[in-house]
Design an enzyme around this catalytic site. Structure first.
Site, mmCIF file in Angstrom:
data_model
loop_
_atom_site.group_PDB
_atom_site.id
_atom_site.type_symbol
_atom_site.label_atom_id
_atom_site.label_comp_id
_atom_site.label_asym_id
_atom_site.label_seq_id
_atom_site.Cartn_x
_atom_site.Cartn_y
_atom_site.Cartn_z
ATOM 1 N N TYR A 168 25.446 13.854 21.052
ATOM 2 C CA TYR A 168 24.259 13.975 21.899
ATOM 3 C C TYR A 168 23.160 12.993 21.485
ATOM 4 C CZ TYR A 168 26.063 18.370 23.868
ATOM 5 O OH TYR A 168 26.808 19.332 24.508
ATOM 6 N N LYS B 233 37.339 19.351 14.772
ATOM 7 C CA LYS B 233 38.512 18.745 15.415
ATOM 8 C C LYS B 233 39.051 17.675 14.474
ATOM 9 C CE LYS B 233 41.306 18.568 18.981
ATOM 10 N NZ LYS B 233 42.320 19.637 19.150
ATOM 11 N N ASP C 231 39.639 23.894 19.798
ATOM 12 C CA ASP C 231 40.409 24.448 20.905
ATOM 13 C C ASP C 231 40.962 25.826 20.554
ATOM 14 O OD1 ASP C 231 41.860 23.048 19.009
ATOM 15 O OD2 ASP C 231 43.189 22.070 20.438
ATOM 16 N N ASP D 121 27.433 23.865 21.456
ATOM 17 C CA ASP D 121 26.882 24.030 22.796
ATOM 18 C C ASP D 121 27.877 24.783 23.674
ATOM 19 O OD1 ASP D 121 25.416 23.808 25.107
ATOM 20 O OD2 ASP D 121 25.477 21.632 25.219
ATOM 21 N N ASP E 238 27.954 29.260 24.563
ATOM 22 C CA ASP E 238 27.887 29.753 25.937
ATOM 23 C C ASP E 238 29.106 30.600 26.271
ATOM 24 O OD1 ASP E 238 25.447 28.657 26.395
ATOM 25 O OD2 ASP E 238 26.118 27.095 27.759
#
Length: 356
Positions: A135, A190, A222, A246, A250
C-alpha cells in the site's frame, strides 16, 4: 485529554453523534474539537485531509474517526479522494499497529454467516501492520512494460516491501497482545511465494525468542482465509502485513454477524491512536437513521482503554453495549425475528440509558 473528532462522510456523522452522546455521560472532562475529513473536508477546503484537520489530529491524545467516502467523489483524481485522508493520517501520525477485534456476542450467534456450533464464543484479535507493505511501497505507477511477455505494453505496478524494524515493532506489539490473552500467536504470510514474506517469517521467528511463554505458529494467507471460515476459534491473536490484514480482518468481521459491530484501533509508538468502526461510510443509507452505531461506540471504548488509560470507563461502555443486545434491541443490519428493530438514534439512547 484532547480528543479530535472527525465524523467524515455518509453515516459517519450519524454514528459519531451517538458515540459523543455516550462519551458525554461518562463523567469525564475531555477537551474535544470537531473538524472535517474526507469528502466533507474536500467540499469545504479542496482536500480530504487539509492542514487544519491534520494539525488538530497531531495535537490530540486520541482521534475518534467516523468514516469517509461518497459515490460523488469517485471521479476525483486518486490523491483527492476521501479515502486518502485515512492513509494520510496513518502516515503522518505513524499509526503502524492496527487492532481489529472480531468478537461474536452470544445474542448475535444467529446473525453470523456460520453455524452457531462453529462460531459461538469467537474472540479473535487481528494485529495488522498499517504503514508498510504494498500500500505504501515505492516505486509504483503506470508505465510501458520494460520486459516480460508483453514488453512495450501499458502496465500498472506496485512494490511490496518491508524493512526489518517495521516487522520487529509490529511483532513485539502482537506478542505482547498475546501475552495478555491466550498466549497464542499466528503469524500470517506468503513465504512460499514472496521474498518479502519469507523475510517477515524470519524476523517474527527471531522476535519470538523474547517471548518464550507465547506459542507461535506460521500460516500461509490462503490457508488462514480457509481456516477463518472452517475453524475460526482456533485463532487467538493473528499478526500479518498490511494487505493481508486488510482482507482477513474484513472476512473475520462477517463471522460476528455484522461488520457494524466491530471497532478498531490504530496506534503509534506513543499510544496516540485513531479509533474508527471497521465498516465504511455506507452513503446509500446515510441520513436514514438506520446505521448501526455500536462499532463507533465500541471504538470509543477502545480509545478509553488504549490511549486515555480509562480502562474502567471502557469496561462500562462495553457492558452497556452488551446490555442493550441482551434487551433484544437491534438495528436493521443485525435484526432477526423475535428482536426489536431500532434506529441509530434509539440505539445510542439505549446505550446511554444502560450506562446510567
Amino acid at each position: 485529554m484532547k480528543i479530535a473528532i472527525l465524523p467524515g462522510d455518509g453515516i459517519g456523522p450519524e454514528i459519531m453523534n451517538q458515540a459523543v452522546k455516550v462519551m458525554n455521560v461518562l463523567g469525564e472532562k475531555f477537551e474535544t474539537e470537531t473538524v472535517p475529513v474526507g469528502g466533507a473536508a474536500y467540499a469545504a477546503h479542496g482536500h480530504p485531509l487539509p492542514e487544519s484537520t491534520l494539525k488538530v489530529a497531531k495535537e490530540a491524545d486520541a482521534i475518534l474517526f467516523g468514516a469517509v467516502g461518497d459515490f460523488k467523489y469517485d471521479n476525483l483524481e486518486r490523491s483527492l479522494r476521501p479515502e486518502q485522508a485515512i492513509l494520510g493520517l496513518r502516515k503522518h501520525l505513524s499509526l503502524f499497529a492496527n487492532f481489529r477485534p472480531a468478537i461474536l456476542y452470544p445474542e448475535l450467534a444467529g446473525a453470523s454467516s456460520l453455524k452457531p456450533e462453529i462460531v459461538s464464543g469467537l474472540d479473535i484479535m487481528i494485529v495488522r501492520e498499517l504503514t508498510g507493505d504494498i500500500y505504501f511501497g515505492q516505486p509504483r505507477g503506470m508505465r510501458e512494460a520494460p520486459d516480460g511477455p508483453f514488453k512495450g505494453e501499458r502496465e500498472g505496478f506496485d512494490t511490496m516491501r518491508y524493512t526489518e524494524p517495521e516487522i520487529r515493532r509490529i511483532a513485539h506489539v502482537a506478542f505482547q497482545a498475546a501475552q495478555k490473552r491466550g498466549k497464542r500467536l499466528t503469524s500470517v504470510d506468503k513465504a512460499n511465494v514472496l521474498e518479502t514474506f519469507q523475510f517477515w517469517r524470519d524476523v517474527v521467528t527471531d522476535v519470538h525468542k523474547e517471548y518464550p511463554d507465547v506459542e507461535l505458529d506460521h500460516m500461509y494467507v490462503d490457508n488462514a482465509a480457509m481456516q477463518l471460515v472452517r475453524a475460526p476459534k482456533k485463532f487467538d491473536v493473528v499478526v500479518t502485513g498490511n494487505m493481508f490484514g486488510d482482507i482477513l480482518s474484513d472476512a473475520a468481521a462477517m463471522l460476528t454477524g455484522s461488520i457494524g459491530m466491530l471497532p478498531s484501533a490504530s496506534l503509534n509508538a506513543k499510544n496516540q491512536g485513531l479509533y474508527e468502526p471497521s465498516h465504511g461510510s455506507a452513503p446509500d443509507i446515510a441520513g436514514k437513521d438506520m446505521a448501526n452505531p455500536l462499532a463507533q461506540i465500541l471504538s470509543l471504548a477502545m480509545m478509553l482503554r488504549y490511549s486515555l488509560n480509562k480502562a474502567e470507563q471502557a469496561d462500562r461502555v462495553e457492558a452497556a453495549v452488551k446490555a442493550v443486545l441482551k434487551q433484544g434491541l437491534r438495528t436493521p443490519d443485525i435484526f432477526e425475528a423475535g428482536t426489536t428493530k431500532v434506529s441509530t438514534t434509539q440505539m445510542g439512547d439505549a446505550v446511554v440509558k444502560a450506562l446510567a
